[in-house]
Design a protein around this motif. Structure first.
Motif, PDB file in Angstrom:
ATOM      1  N   MET A   1      -4.411  33.253 -10.885  1.00 46.37           N
ATOM      2  CA  MET A   1      -5.176  33.658 -12.075  1.00 46.37           C
ATOM      3  C   MET A   1      -4.499  33.092 -13.317  1.00 46.37           C
ATOM      4  O   MET A   1      -3.312  33.326 -13.525  1.00 46.37           O
ATOM      5  N   HIS A  40       4.133  31.936 -12.900  1.00 52.27           N
ATOM      6  CA  HIS A  40       2.809  31.344 -12.899  1.00 52.27           C
ATOM      7  C   HIS A  40       2.839  30.006 -13.615  1.00 52.27           C
ATOM      8  O   HIS A  40       3.505  29.870 -14.641  1.00 52.27           O
ATOM      9  N   ARG A 118      -8.194  34.374 -16.772  1.00 54.67           N
ATOM     10  CA  ARG A 118      -8.543  35.616 -16.068  1.00 54.67           C
ATOM     11  C   ARG A 118      -7.743  36.806 -16.609  1.00 54.67           C
ATOM     12  O   ARG A 118      -8.236  37.908 -16.688  1.00 54.67           O
ATOM     13  N   GLU A 141     -10.603  39.236 -16.666  1.00 54.76           N
ATOM     14  CA  GLU A 141     -10.640  40.314 -15.666  1.00 54.76           C
ATOM     15  C   GLU A 141      -9.689  41.452 -15.988  1.00 54.76           C
ATOM     16  O   GLU A 141      -9.916  42.588 -15.603  1.00 54.76           O
ATOM     17  N   GLN A 249      -1.384  38.060  -7.967  1.00 53.15           N
ATOM     18  CA  GLN A 249      -1.947  39.053  -7.044  1.00 53.15           C
ATOM     19  C   GLN A 249      -3.472  39.102  -7.204  1.00 53.15           C
ATOM     20  O   GLN A 249      -4.001  38.722  -8.219  1.00 53.15           O
ATOM     21  N   GLN A 250      -4.140  39.596  -6.187  1.00 55.85           N
ATOM     22  CA  GLN A 250      -5.599  39.680  -6.275  1.00 55.85           C
ATOM     23  C   GLN A 250      -6.045  41.006  -6.875  1.00 55.85           C
ATOM     24  O   GLN A 250      -7.152  41.149  -7.347  1.00 55.85           O
ATOM     25  N   LEU A 251      -5.166  42.008  -6.813  1.00 57.58           N
ATOM     26  CA  LEU A 251      -5.562  43.360  -7.184  1.00 57.58           C
ATOM     27  C   LEU A 251      -4.701  43.906  -8.314  1.00 57.58           C
ATOM     28  O   LEU A 251      -3.591  43.434  -8.525  1.00 57.58           O
ATOM     29  N   THR A 252      -5.215  44.908  -8.984  1.00 56.70           N
ATOM     30  CA  THR A 252      -4.374  45.630  -9.937  1.00 56.70           C
ATOM     31  C   THR A 252      -4.357  47.100  -9.499  1.00 56.70           C
ATOM     32  O   THR A 252      -4.613  48.003 -10.294  1.00 56.70           O
ATOM     33  N   ASP A 253      -4.098  47.299  -8.183  1.00 54.18           N
ATOM     34  CA  ASP A 253      -4.047  48.670  -7.672  1.00 54.18           C
ATOM     35  C   ASP A 253      -2.683  49.291  -8.002  1.00 54.18           C
ATOM     36  O   ASP A 253      -1.809  48.637  -8.562  1.00 54.18           O
ATOM     37  N   THR A 256       0.543  47.449  -6.814  1.00 54.50           N
ATOM     38  CA  THR A 256       0.744  46.186  -7.524  1.00 54.50           C
ATOM     39  C   THR A 256       1.242  46.452  -8.941  1.00 54.50           C
ATOM     40  O   THR A 256       2.151  45.773  -9.435  1.00 54.50           O
TER      41      THR A 256
END
Ligand code: AMP
Length: 312
Positions: A1, A40, A118, A141, A249-253, A256
């Motif tokens: 991202m 990143h 993102r 996002e 990462q794909q999530l912001t749970d 994470t």
């Protein structure tokens, strides 16, 4: 991202009980983007400078592959500058001067090539300018913002309106108390989250950081260091490590976000070891991994039996 970072690029004057220096490379965007660049490879900067920022400062950002297409350079004005003095307790500092200079009329234009960013990181800056950047990246996002007492006092209305559009706010404990007008941090956290950000991180200097997100409260220590030379930029460096980790990462749970707090804390523990952003210019993966591992050992609580057995 991809990550878009907006904030200040500054010339700082820093006084600590152990030394002082002028014209140090600083600014919220400087520290945040340098820190994120270790996790990143697509970090994009939006900021403004005048005619007095040394070339080698810009080269330091380029060396870390930070995209400077969104850095406006003005030939006939001066760069934003800030001067601060730290007390013997390095958690305490006084701002001696803030010269907005180029920032007074900064009207950020997000380059076309940044529009698909993102993660948007709104580094410490006039909240009106932070909002102008956000307006240009409507498909972001995850929006993370920082602010400070200066803006809480000077521009309270535009700060409140910005907070309605932010997913995560990262501020320090005294700023949280001031923003919420509430001395108790837990109560302050809940009233700040009611203003918009579903996730809140409160940094407490050498006492670590707390994360508040839906139904979750998490506390991480700061990495204990024997030698701290200059705390300037610790908060912005935390922010950079936090978003740098999230970007991969794909999530912001919940899990994470907790790990992102540890990454932010680890990066902040480096920057305070030298004056200005010096330490952020020459880190490597091995050094960062070692500190992350040490952090995990520092904070892991061995499993233990509860004394009353299962009292579910
Ligand atoms: P920190 O120690 O993380 O709070 O960040 C220090 C950096 O914030 C310095 O490099 C300053 O140039 C920058 N800074 C100080 N005051 C402001 C302000 N009012 N708005 C934006 N950046 C600021």
């Amino acid at each position: 991202m991809s990550i878009l970072v907006v904030g200040t690029v500054a010339l700082d004057g820093i006084e600590t009980p152990f030394g002082s220096a002028d014209n140090i490379f600083g600014g919220s965007a400087t520290y945040a983007s340098l820190s994120a660049s270790y996790f990143h490879d697509d970090v994009r900067l939006v900021s403004v400078i005048g005619n007095d920022l040394p070339q080698d400062y810009l080269q330091a950002l380029e060396k870390r592959n930070i995209n400077l297409e969104g850095l406006e350079q003005r030939a006939d004005e001066k760069t934003f500058s800030w001067r601060g003095r730290y007390h013997y307790d390095l958690n305490e500092r006084d701002t001696l001067a803030t010269d907005l200079n180029v920032l007074k009329t900064f009207d950020p234009i997000v380059p076309a090539r940044y529009l698909d960013s993102r993660i948007v990181c709104l580094g410490n800056l006039d909240p009106g300018i932070q909002q102008k950047v956000l307006d240009q990246v409507p498909d972001a996002e995850f929006v993370v913002a920082d602010t400070m007492n200066y803006w809480i006092q000077q521009t309270p209305d535009s700060l409140r309106s910005l907070l309605g559009n932010v997913d995560c706010l990262i501020i320090n404990d005294s700023e949280a108390r001031e923003l919420a007008d509430e001395p108790n941090l837990i109560r302050a956290a809940s009233s700040i989250r009611n203003l918009g950000p579903s996730t809140l991180v409160i940094k407490k200097g050498e006492h670590g950081a707390m994360l508040f997100t839906d139904g979750v409260m998490f506390s991480a220590p700061a990495f204990p260091l024997e030698d701290i030379e200059d705390p300037t930029g610790a908060g912005d460096t935390f922010l950079g490590g936090f978003i740098g980790y999230l970007a991969g990462q794909q999530l912001t749970d919940e899990a994470t976000l907790k790990r992102a707090v540890i990454y932010g804390s680890a990066m902040a523990s480096f920057v305070v070891e030298a004056f200005g952003p010096e330490r952020l210019l020459n880190l490597n993966d091995r050094t960062i991994h070692r500190r992350l591992r040490a952090f995990r050992e520092l904070s892991t609580i061995p499993a233990f039996e509860l004394p009353l057995g299962s009292v579910a």
